[in-house]
Design a protein around this motif. Structure first.
Motif, PDB file in Angstrom:
ATOM      1  N   PRO A 146       0.810  -1.228   0.000  1.00  0.00           N
ATOM      2  CA  PRO A 146       0.000   0.000   0.000  1.00  0.00           C
ATOM      3  C   PRO A 146       0.844   1.279   0.000  1.00  0.00           C
ATOM      4  O   PRO A 146       0.531   2.235  -0.718  1.00  0.00           O
ATOM      5  CB  PRO A 146      -0.814  -0.108   1.291  1.00  0.00           C
ATOM      6  CG  PRO A 146      -0.871  -1.549   1.599  1.00  0.00           C
ATOM      7  CD  PRO A 146       0.426  -2.124   1.086  1.00  0.00           C
ATOM      8  N   GLU A 147       1.926   1.303   0.774  1.00  0.00           N
ATOM      9  CA  GLU A 147       2.733   2.520   0.904  1.00  0.00           C
ATOM     10  C   GLU A 147       3.536   2.852  -0.356  1.00  0.00           C
ATOM     11  O   GLU A 147       4.112   3.934  -0.465  1.00  0.00           O
ATOM     12  CB  GLU A 147       3.644   2.447   2.134  1.00  0.00           C
ATOM     13  CG  GLU A 147       4.618   1.305   2.136  1.00  0.00           C
ATOM     14  CD  GLU A 147       4.076   0.018   2.763  1.00  0.00           C
ATOM     15  OE1 GLU A 147       4.926  -0.841   3.080  1.00  0.00           O
ATOM     16  OE2 GLU A 147       2.851  -0.155   2.906  1.00  0.00           O
ATOM     17  N   GLU A 148       3.571   1.946  -1.336  1.00  0.00           N
ATOM     18  CA  GLU A 148       4.255   2.224  -2.602  1.00  0.00           C
ATOM     19  C   GLU A 148       3.420   3.106  -3.534  1.00  0.00           C
ATOM     20  O   GLU A 148       3.967   3.732  -4.437  1.00  0.00           O
ATOM     21  CB  GLU A 148       4.556   0.912  -3.342  1.00  0.00           C
ATOM     22  CG  GLU A 148       5.555   0.032  -2.653  1.00  0.00           C
ATOM     23  CD  GLU A 148       5.706  -1.324  -3.313  1.00  0.00           C
ATOM     24  OE1 GLU A 148       6.712  -1.988  -3.009  1.00  0.00           O
ATOM     25  OE2 GLU A 148       4.835  -1.736  -4.112  1.00  0.00           O
ATOM     26  N   TYR A 149       2.117   3.157  -3.303  1.00  0.00           N
ATOM     27  CA  TYR A 149       1.245   3.926  -4.190  1.00  0.00           C
ATOM     28  C   TYR A 149       1.269   5.392  -3.767  1.00  0.00           C
ATOM     29  O   TYR A 149       0.994   5.725  -2.608  1.00  0.00           O
ATOM     30  CB  TYR A 149      -0.179   3.361  -4.161  1.00  0.00           C
ATOM     31  CG  TYR A 149      -1.092   4.031  -5.157  1.00  0.00           C
ATOM     32  CD1 TYR A 149      -0.869   3.897  -6.521  1.00  0.00           C
ATOM     33  CD2 TYR A 149      -2.157   4.808  -4.738  1.00  0.00           C
ATOM     34  CE1 TYR A 149      -1.697   4.518  -7.449  1.00  0.00           C
ATOM     35  CE2 TYR A 149      -2.994   5.431  -5.662  1.00  0.00           C
ATOM     36  CZ  TYR A 149      -2.758   5.281  -7.005  1.00  0.00           C
ATOM     37  OH  TYR A 149      -3.578   5.905  -7.911  1.00  0.00           O
ATOM     38  N   LYS A 150       1.608   6.258  -4.697  1.00  0.00           N
ATOM     39  CA  LYS A 150       1.834   7.677  -4.410  1.00  0.00           C
ATOM     40  C   LYS A 150       0.581   8.415  -3.947  1.00  0.00           C
ATOM     41  O   LYS A 150       0.651   9.258  -3.052  1.00  0.00           O
ATOM     42  CB  LYS A 150       2.397   8.343  -5.675  1.00  0.00           C
ATOM     43  CG  LYS A 150       2.718   9.812  -5.521  1.00  0.00           C
ATOM     44  CD  LYS A 150       3.327  10.367  -6.801  1.00  0.00           C
ATOM     45  CE  LYS A 150       3.626  11.845  -6.675  1.00  0.00           C
ATOM     46  NZ  LYS A 150       4.232  12.387  -7.896  1.00  0.00           N
ATOM     47  N   TYR A 151      -0.576   8.124  -4.539  1.00  0.00           N
ATOM     48  CA  TYR A 151      -1.781   8.919  -4.275  1.00  0.00           C
ATOM     49  C   TYR A 151      -2.673   8.262  -3.235  1.00  0.00           C
ATOM     50  O   TYR A 151      -3.818   7.919  -3.477  1.00  0.00           O
ATOM     51  CB  TYR A 151      -2.522   9.196  -5.588  1.00  0.00           C
ATOM     52  CG  TYR A 151      -1.695  10.072  -6.477  1.00  0.00           C
ATOM     53  CD1 TYR A 151      -1.584  11.432  -6.211  1.00  0.00           C
ATOM     54  CD2 TYR A 151      -0.972   9.547  -7.527  1.00  0.00           C
ATOM     55  CE1 TYR A 151      -0.780  12.247  -6.987  1.00  0.00           C
ATOM     56  CE2 TYR A 151      -0.173  10.363  -8.321  1.00  0.00           C
ATOM     57  CZ  TYR A 151      -0.081  11.700  -8.043  1.00  0.00           C
ATOM     58  OH  TYR A 151       0.722  12.507  -8.812  1.00  0.00           O
ATOM     59  N   SER A 152      -2.096   8.129  -2.052  1.00  0.00           N
ATOM     60  CA  SER A 152      -2.761   7.458  -0.949  1.00  0.00           C
ATOM     61  C   SER A 152      -2.164   7.958   0.364  1.00  0.00           C
ATOM     62  O   SER A 152      -1.045   8.464   0.389  1.00  0.00           O
ATOM     63  CB  SER A 152      -2.530   5.949  -1.084  1.00  0.00           C
ATOM     64  OG  SER A 152      -2.799   5.278   0.110  1.00  0.00           O
ATOM     65  N   SER A 153      -2.903   7.771   1.425  1.00  0.00           N
ATOM     66  CA  SER A 153      -2.410   8.128   2.759  1.00  0.00           C
ATOM     67  C   SER A 153      -1.661   6.968   3.414  1.00  0.00           C
ATOM     68  O   SER A 153      -1.260   7.067   4.579  1.00  0.00           O
ATOM     69  CB  SER A 153      -3.570   8.572   3.640  1.00  0.00           C
ATOM     70  OG  SER A 153      -4.600   7.598   3.648  1.00  0.00           O
TER      71      SER A 153
END
Length: 172
Positions: A146-153
């Motif tokens: 999840p933390e690899e995706y730029k447009y997310s918290s």
């Protein structure tokens, strides 16, 4: 004096008309981010979590005192639609035509009507929605973590890094 919010946090989902991938370009993701930043800076909302996918967004947000969830939704959806429309008119008129509708109140429509807003009354449901939001890009095959995706918290919750300047951790 501390003011208690009038509303619980809300899980909010908005989908682009007919699931078109309108939010694929980074510039349209930035419009969404800038709108959320404005709502926080203008003291209208608290944003706890988000993900911007190509065809939809998920948020956990909360209306601040003096504002309602419906006001937030309306303001957010109207502003983002207007900004996207202005860019499409100027730079991509052929794409704009794909969003032309036969409606009495508008010529173009970008967001599906009746966006989903669900109040989150307890922490366990909140955390379940938080994981759902953060794992959306993983489920879609866009990222492994999840933390690899730029447009997310997700990075904010994993590393404490707020790349966007508007996030509030749900634990305070």
């Amino acid at each position: 004096m501390f003011e208690y919010p009038e509303y619980h946090p809300e899980f909010f989902t908005a989908t682009i008309l007919e699931w078109k991938k309108l939010l694929q370009p980074e510039k349209y993701k930035r419009i969404v981010i800038n709108s959320l930043l404005f709502l926080v800076q203008d003291n209208r909302a608290i944003v706890n979590a988000f993900v911007i996918m190509d065809s939809h967004i998920h948020l956990i947000w909360q209306a601040k005192a003096g504002h309602t969830p419906n006001e937030l939704q309306h303001s957010f959806l109207k502003y983002t639609a207007q900004q996207i429309k202005f860019d499409l008119q100027k730079n991509h008129p052929a794409v704009l035509e794909r969003f032309k509708v036969k409606a009495k109140d508008r010529e173009y429509q970008f967001w599906e009507r009746d966006a989903l807003g669900v109040e989150l009354y307890n922490e366990s449901v909140f955390v379940q929605k938080l994981h759902y939001i953060h794992y959306n890009p993983v489920t879609a095959g866009i990222s492994v973590l999840p933390e690899e995706y730029k447009y997310s918290s997700a990075r904010f919750y994993e590393f404490g890094v707020d790349d966007f300047g508007f996030l509030t951790h749900y634990k305070g």
